[in-house]
Design a protein around this motif. Sequence first.
Motif, mmCIF file in Angstrom:
data_model
loop_
_atom_site.group_PDB
_atom_site.id
_atom_site.type_symbol
_atom_site.label_atom_id
_atom_site.label_comp_id
_atom_site.label_asym_id
_atom_site.label_seq_id
_atom_site.Cartn_x
_atom_site.Cartn_y
_atom_site.Cartn_z
ATOM 1 N N ASP A 1 0.831 -1.210 0.000
ATOM 2 C CA ASP A 1 0.000 0.000 0.000
ATOM 3 C C ASP A 1 0.865 1.260 0.000
ATOM 4 O O ASP A 1 0.566 2.234 -0.686
ATOM 5 C CB ASP A 1 -0.943 0.010 1.202
ATOM 6 C CG ASP A 1 -2.019 -1.052 1.096
ATOM 7 O OD1 ASP A 1 -2.286 -1.520 -0.030
ATOM 8 O OD2 ASP A 1 -2.582 -1.427 2.145
ATOM 9 N N GLN A 2 1.945 1.249 0.755
ATOM 10 C CA GLN A 2 2.858 2.394 0.762
ATOM 11 C C GLN A 2 3.546 2.557 -0.584
ATOM 12 O O GLN A 2 3.728 3.674 -1.072
ATOM 13 C CB GLN A 2 3.884 2.232 1.879
ATOM 14 C CG GLN A 2 3.279 2.309 3.253
ATOM 15 C CD GLN A 2 4.281 1.981 4.343
ATOM 16 O OE1 GLN A 2 5.415 1.623 4.072
ATOM 17 N NE2 GLN A 2 3.851 2.122 5.580
ATOM 18 N N LEU A 3 3.935 1.442 -1.209
ATOM 19 C CA LEU A 3 4.550 1.507 -2.532
ATOM 20 C C LEU A 3 3.581 2.070 -3.554
ATOM 21 O O LEU A 3 3.954 2.877 -4.404
ATOM 22 C CB LEU A 3 5.038 0.121 -2.965
ATOM 23 C CG LEU A 3 5.602 0.032 -4.386
ATOM 24 C CD1 LEU A 3 6.828 0.925 -4.540
ATOM 25 C CD2 LEU A 3 5.930 -1.407 -4.743
ATOM 26 N N ARG A 4 2.326 1.672 -3.441
ATOM 27 C CA ARG A 4 1.316 2.153 -4.389
ATOM 28 C C ARG A 4 1.163 3.676 -4.322
ATOM 29 O O ARG A 4 1.143 4.348 -5.346
ATOM 30 C CB ARG A 4 -0.017 1.461 -4.089
ATOM 31 C CG ARG A 4 -1.052 1.630 -5.157
ATOM 32 C CD ARG A 4 -2.263 0.872 -4.788
ATOM 33 N NE ARG A 4 -2.573 1.191 -3.393
ATOM 34 C CZ ARG A 4 -3.737 0.970 -2.826
ATOM 35 N NH1 ARG A 4 -4.701 0.418 -3.495
ATOM 36 N NH2 ARG A 4 -3.954 1.285 -1.572
ATOM 37 N N VAL A 5 1.106 4.217 -3.118
ATOM 38 C CA VAL A 5 0.976 5.668 -2.961
ATOM 39 C C VAL A 5 2.243 6.371 -3.435
ATOM 40 O O VAL A 5 2.192 7.372 -4.158
ATOM 41 C CB VAL A 5 0.659 6.020 -1.492
ATOM 42 C CG1 VAL A 5 0.733 7.511 -1.263
ATOM 43 C CG2 VAL A 5 -0.715 5.486 -1.117
ATOM 44 N N SER A 6 3.399 5.832 -3.055
ATOM 45 C CA SER A 6 4.668 6.436 -3.463
ATOM 46 C C SER A 6 4.827 6.406 -4.980
ATOM 47 O O SER A 6 5.286 7.374 -5.585
ATOM 48 C CB SER A 6 5.833 5.699 -2.814
ATOM 49 O OG SER A 6 5.767 5.810 -1.424
ATOM 50 N N HIS A 7 4.447 5.300 -5.575
ATOM 51 C CA HIS A 7 4.536 5.164 -7.033
ATOM 52 C C HIS A 7 3.660 6.195 -7.733
ATOM 53 O O HIS A 7 4.080 6.835 -8.701
ATOM 54 C CB HIS A 7 4.115 3.738 -7.419
ATOM 55 C CG HIS A 7 4.041 3.509 -8.874
ATOM 56 N ND1 HIS A 7 2.857 3.493 -9.563
ATOM 57 C CD2 HIS A 7 5.001 3.311 -9.787
ATOM 58 C CE1 HIS A 7 3.093 3.276 -10.838
ATOM 59 N NE2 HIS A 7 4.380 3.167 -11.002
ATOM 60 N N ARG A 8 2.463 6.381 -7.224
ATOM 61 C CA ARG A 8 1.547 7.360 -7.821
ATOM 62 C C ARG A 8 2.102 8.785 -7.693
ATOM 63 O O ARG A 8 2.084 9.559 -8.650
ATOM 64 C CB ARG A 8 0.173 7.261 -7.170
ATOM 65 C CG ARG A 8 -0.851 8.161 -7.837
ATOM 66 C CD ARG A 8 -2.242 7.922 -7.309
ATOM 67 N NE ARG A 8 -2.674 6.584 -7.670
ATOM 68 C CZ ARG A 8 -3.340 5.773 -6.847
ATOM 69 N NH1 ARG A 8 -3.663 6.154 -5.641
ATOM 70 N NH2 ARG A 8 -3.705 4.581 -7.249
ATOM 71 N N GLU A 9 2.602 9.128 -6.513
ATOM 72 C CA GLU A 9 3.194 10.458 -6.322
ATOM 73 C C GLU A 9 4.371 10.677 -7.257
ATOM 74 O O GLU A 9 4.508 11.733 -7.871
ATOM 75 C CB GLU A 9 3.689 10.623 -4.877
ATOM 76 C CG GLU A 9 2.603 10.793 -3.856
ATOM 77 C CD GLU A 9 3.162 10.862 -2.450
ATOM 78 O OE1 GLU A 9 4.356 10.507 -2.243
ATOM 79 O OE2 GLU A 9 2.416 11.285 -1.549
ATOM 80 N N HIS A 10 5.228 9.669 -7.366
ATOM 81 C CA HIS A 10 6.417 9.773 -8.214
ATOM 82 C C HIS A 10 6.023 9.985 -9.674
ATOM 83 O O HIS A 10 6.620 10.804 -10.376
ATOM 84 C CB HIS A 10 7.261 8.501 -8.057
ATOM 85 C CG HIS A 10 8.546 8.536 -8.800
ATOM 86 N ND1 HIS A 10 8.704 7.926 -10.016
ATOM 87 C CD2 HIS A 10 9.732 9.123 -8.506
ATOM 88 C CE1 HIS A 10 9.925 8.115 -10.442
ATOM 89 N NE2 HIS A 10 10.581 8.838 -9.549
ATOM 90 N N ARG A 11 5.027 9.257 -10.141
ATOM 91 C CA ARG A 11 4.582 9.406 -11.536
ATOM 92 C C ARG A 11 3.958 10.768 -11.789
ATOM 93 O O ARG A 11 4.230 11.401 -12.808
ATOM 94 C CB ARG A 11 3.580 8.306 -11.895
ATOM 95 C CG ARG A 11 4.260 6.977 -12.120
ATOM 96 C CD ARG A 11 3.298 5.941 -12.596
ATOM 97 N NE ARG A 11 2.753 6.293 -13.897
ATOM 98 C CZ ARG A 11 1.838 5.569 -14.524
ATOM 99 N NH1 ARG A 11 1.382 4.483 -13.973
ATOM 100 N NH2 ARG A 11 1.381 5.945 -15.692
#
Length: 160
Positions: free
Chosen positions: A106-116
Amino acid sequence: GFFRCTQCFGRPLLCAPCLLDAHRHSPFHWPEQWVDKTYELWEQLLEVDIWPATHKRPQTGFTMELLRHQRCFNLRSKTSLKEYYDALIDLTSGTEDKGLVSSVYDQLRVSHREHRVLGMHMRAGRPDATAPICNGELCVACPTCPQPGVNLPNNWERDP
């Protein structure tokens, strides 16, 4: 506290005794102390190419290389973030604690979205990601789509 040396390759984080031991013969290196304050920590993580999972007292982070690697796999092989994450779990550990795995996902998903999203803003030349977005501002023009004056000849609508 933790320290990192700005001259050492990889800029590793070290505790005070390890820093002194590692720099016994490097007196001209410039170590920096990592301050454990809410308003400094996430910035320090970004300086060493770690994307923080949260902005308030981050405890988890993902390397920029992991985020770039995942993006490349997504574009080339059409793997989803979940498939990529499951492959990383399979390759790195046989962890039995599925509760920990899902929370990190879940943390990776949020971080990935922010990064993109921030990457899209940077490619569009927008220094302020909080400013309102105009329609099409973050889009990349498709070179194959017909565009009058760009890739269509004059009077194209009259061409039989």
